[in-house]
Design a protein around this motif. Structure first.
Motif, PDB file in Angstrom:
ATOM      1  N   LYS A 124       3.111  21.660  21.709  1.00 26.36           N
ATOM      2  CA  LYS A 124       2.199  21.810  22.840  1.00 26.36           C
ATOM      3  C   LYS A 124       2.382  20.675  23.850  1.00 26.36           C
ATOM      4  CE  LYS A 124      -1.459  24.279  20.350  1.00 26.36           C
ATOM      5  NZ  LYS A 124      -2.828  24.181  19.788  1.00 26.36           N
ATOM      6  N   GLU A 125       2.531  19.454  23.364  1.00 30.31           N
ATOM      7  CA  GLU A 125       2.734  18.324  24.279  1.00 30.31           C
ATOM      8  C   GLU A 125       4.066  18.441  25.009  1.00 30.31           C
ATOM      9  OE1 GLU A 125       2.113  14.544  22.462  1.00 30.31           O
ATOM     10  OE2 GLU A 125       0.037  14.989  21.884  1.00 30.31           O
ATOM     11  N   ALA A 126       5.096  18.910  24.309  1.00 33.08           N
ATOM     12  CA  ALA A 126       6.393  19.117  24.960  1.00 33.08           C
ATOM     13  C   ALA A 126       6.272  20.156  26.065  1.00 33.08           C
ATOM     14  CB  ALA A 126       7.440  19.549  23.936  1.00 33.08           C
ATOM     15  N   THR A 127       5.550  21.230  25.776  1.00 33.54           N
ATOM     16  CA  THR A 127       5.354  22.284  26.781  1.00 33.54           C
ATOM     17  C   THR A 127       4.628  21.737  28.006  1.00 33.54           C
ATOM     18  OG1 THR A 127       5.220  23.948  25.023  1.00 33.54           O
ATOM     19  CG2 THR A 127       4.370  24.565  27.195  1.00 33.54           C
ATOM     20  N   GLU A 128       3.569  20.992  27.782  1.00 32.07           N
ATOM     21  CA  GLU A 128       2.794  20.442  28.894  1.00 32.07           C
ATOM     22  C   GLU A 128       3.637  19.488  29.731  1.00 32.07           C
ATOM     23  OE1 GLU A 128      -0.575  18.668  27.028  1.00 32.07           O
ATOM     24  OE2 GLU A 128      -1.450  20.597  26.418  1.00 32.07           O
ATOM     25  N   LEU A 129       4.416  18.658  29.061  1.00 34.63           N
ATOM     26  CA  LEU A 129       5.247  17.685  29.772  1.00 34.63           C
ATOM     27  C   LEU A 129       6.272  18.400  30.656  1.00 34.63           C
ATOM     28  CD1 LEU A 129       6.814  14.504  28.181  1.00 34.63           C
ATOM     29  CD2 LEU A 129       8.103  15.903  29.780  1.00 34.63           C
ATOM     30  N   ILE A 130       6.964  19.374  30.095  1.00 33.23           N
ATOM     31  CA  ILE A 130       8.008  20.064  30.849  1.00 33.23           C
ATOM     32  C   ILE A 130       7.412  20.952  31.929  1.00 33.23           C
ATOM     33  CG2 ILE A 130       9.935  21.686  30.679  1.00 33.23           C
ATOM     34  CD1 ILE A 130      10.434  18.833  29.542  1.00 33.23           C
ATOM     35  N   ALA A 190       8.040   8.515  19.938  1.00 34.16           N
ATOM     36  CA  ALA A 190       6.668   8.131  20.281  1.00 34.16           C
ATOM     37  C   ALA A 190       5.645   8.974  19.528  1.00 34.16           C
ATOM     38  CB  ALA A 190       6.441   8.268  21.782  1.00 34.16           C
ATOM     39  N   ASN A 191       6.077  10.150  19.079  1.00 36.48           N
ATOM     40  CA  ASN A 191       5.184  11.034  18.339  1.00 36.48           C
ATOM     41  C   ASN A 191       5.425  10.969  16.828  1.00 36.48           C
ATOM     42  OD1 ASN A 191       3.350  12.980  20.055  1.00 36.48           O
ATOM     43  ND2 ASN A 191       5.218  12.639  21.244  1.00 36.48           N
ATOM     44  N   GLY A 192       6.087   9.928  16.383  1.00 40.00           N
ATOM     45  CA  GLY A 192       6.234   9.689  14.951  1.00 40.00           C
ATOM     46  C   GLY A 192       7.319  10.483  14.254  1.00 40.00           C
ATOM     47  N   GLU A 197      10.948  11.139  12.764  1.00 36.36           N
ATOM     48  CA  GLU A 197      11.954  10.246  12.203  1.00 36.36           C
ATOM     49  C   GLU A 197      13.203  10.184  13.081  1.00 36.36           C
ATOM     50  OE1 GLU A 197      10.658  12.892  10.804  1.00 36.36           O
ATOM     51  OE2 GLU A 197       9.781  12.397   8.840  1.00 36.36           O
ATOM     52  N   GLU A 198      13.871   9.048  13.029  1.00 37.68           N
ATOM     53  CA  GLU A 198      15.054   8.801  13.849  1.00 37.68           C
ATOM     54  C   GLU A 198      16.122   9.863  13.627  1.00 37.68           C
ATOM     55  OE1 GLU A 198      17.762   7.558  16.392  1.00 37.68           O
ATOM     56  OE2 GLU A 198      15.868   6.467  16.236  1.00 37.68           O
ATOM     57  N   ASP A 199      16.350  10.270  12.380  1.00 39.72           N
ATOM     58  CA  ASP A 199      17.397  11.251  12.110  1.00 39.72           C
ATOM     59  C   ASP A 199      17.102  12.586  12.782  1.00 39.72           C
ATOM     60  OD1 ASP A 199      18.797   9.439  10.629  1.00 39.72           O
ATOM     61  OD2 ASP A 199      18.280  10.285   8.673  1.00 39.72           O
ATOM     62  N   ARG A 200      15.845  13.008  12.775  1.00 36.16           N
ATOM     63  CA  ARG A 200      15.476  14.274  13.409  1.00 36.16           C
ATOM     64  C   ARG A 200      15.547  14.146  14.931  1.00 36.16           C
ATOM     65  NH1 ARG A 200      10.038  16.343  11.981  1.00 36.16           N
ATOM     66  NH2 ARG A 200      10.877  18.441  12.310  1.00 36.16           N
ATOM     67  N   ALA A 201      15.141  13.001  15.451  1.00 35.39           N
ATOM     68  CA  ALA A 201      15.229  12.772  16.897  1.00 35.39           C
ATOM     69  C   ALA A 201      16.686  12.770  17.353  1.00 35.39           C
ATOM     70  CB  ALA A 201      14.545  11.457  17.267  1.00 35.39           C
ATOM     71  N   ARG A 202      17.563  12.255  16.501  1.00 38.93           N
ATOM     72  CA  ARG A 202      18.984  12.215  16.866  1.00 38.93           C
ATOM     73  C   ARG A 202      19.563  13.628  16.967  1.00 38.93           C
ATOM     74  NH1 ARG A 202      20.722   9.479  12.954  1.00 38.93           N
ATOM     75  NH2 ARG A 202      21.690  11.145  11.742  1.00 38.93           N
ATOM     76  N   VAL A 203      19.128  14.524  16.100  1.00 39.86           N
ATOM     77  CA  VAL A 203      19.591  15.912  16.174  1.00 39.86           C
ATOM     78  C   VAL A 203      19.245  16.513  17.538  1.00 39.86           C
ATOM     79  CG1 VAL A 203      19.206  18.243  15.274  1.00 39.86           C
ATOM     80  CG2 VAL A 203      19.564  16.350  13.694  1.00 39.86           C
ATOM     81  N   VAL A 204      18.031  16.278  18.010  1.00 41.41           N
ATOM     82  CA  VAL A 204      17.627  16.804  19.312  1.00 41.41           C
ATOM     83  C   VAL A 204      18.424  16.132  20.427  1.00 41.41           C
ATOM     84  CG1 VAL A 204      15.696  17.067  20.914  1.00 41.41           C
ATOM     85  CG2 VAL A 204      15.346  17.442  18.460  1.00 41.41           C
ATOM     86  N   TRP A 205      18.629  14.830  20.307  1.00 38.20           N
ATOM     87  CA  TRP A 205      19.434  14.121  21.313  1.00 38.20           C
ATOM     88  C   TRP A 205      20.813  14.760  21.425  1.00 38.20           C
ATOM     89  CZ3 TRP A 205      23.966  11.787  22.332  1.00 38.20           C
ATOM     90  CH2 TRP A 205      24.022  10.938  23.452  1.00 38.20           C
TER      91      TRP A 205
END
Length: 212
Positions: free
Chosen positions: A17-23, A94-96, A98-106
């Motif tokens: 939901k926060e991602a949707t609002e931001l975009i 910022a939303n907690g 994990e680095e490994d999961r964030a890296r996949v999105v990156w």
């Protein structure tokens, strides 16, 4: 309350939901609806390919993938894909997440205009690219039924999309033309930006400071 489009459930978590609002706030209708379609097409292609994927990560990757085309980023000196990737990673950490999961999105966002390589990587990476390819290039168009395509477009319309998305690509990168070297967005500037001259890889080799 969950929302389903073409039998694909849109993630309903706080993060989504926060991602949707931001975009939604940062982009116009063109990019917003395109990004939602990318998630839907990616999810459908994931089913077609029998891939197990994290829908929340795929959603964030799809929603952020073209953020770098928007005005705050247009005057920097890096590829627009990296802009979106960096912002998505920052948002996730910022939303907690994990680095490994964030890296996949990156990686999903950074590589979404790089053919072939994403298909050999994590499902979420492969499917952001698959969603983009279906929506922009029509690759995999017939992997989805007419009825499903109609259902997706009814929720997220694409009026004059071909012309408008090419213009959006140009607007997002025309002030940083060097970032198109070696990638497909050079085609956009060659078509729409007056005076742009595509760098030639062979000429760069031949004119390098090496004597031979």
């Amino acid at each position: 309350m969950s929302l389903r489009i073409a039998d694909v459930e849109i993630p309903n978590s706080r993060l989504a939901k926060e991602a949707t609002e931001l975009i939604r706030e940062a982009t116009d209708d063109l990019i917003y609806h395109h990004s939602r379609r990318v998630f839907l097409w990616g999810s459908l292609q994931g089913r077609n390919r029998n891939l197990a994927f994290d829908a929340e990560l795929l959603y964030v990757g799809a929603m952020f993938h073209d953020l770098g085309l928007t005005e705050p980023y247009r005057d920097n000196d890096q590829r627009f894909e990296i802009d979106g990737a960096d912002e998505a990673r920052k948002f996730l950490l910022a939303n907690g997440i994990e680095e490994d999961r964030a890296r996949v999105v990156w990686e999903a966002i950074a590589l979404h205009t790089t053919p072939e390589i994403p298909t050999r990587m994590a499902p979420e990476i492969a499917l952001v690219t698959a969603g983009v390819e279906l929506d922009v290039l029509g690759i995999g168009y017939h992997d989805v039924s007419d009825e499903v395509r109609a259902a997706v477009v009814a929720e997220h319309p694409r009026p004059d999309f071909k012309r408008n998305i090419v213009q959006a690509f140009n607007d997002g990168i025309t002030r940083r033309p060097a970032t198109t070297f070696g990638n497909i967005k050079a085609d956009v500037l060659e078509r729409l930006t007056e005076g742009y001259v595509r760098p030639n890889f062979v000429e760069i080799i031949e004119t390098s400071p090496w004597p031979n």
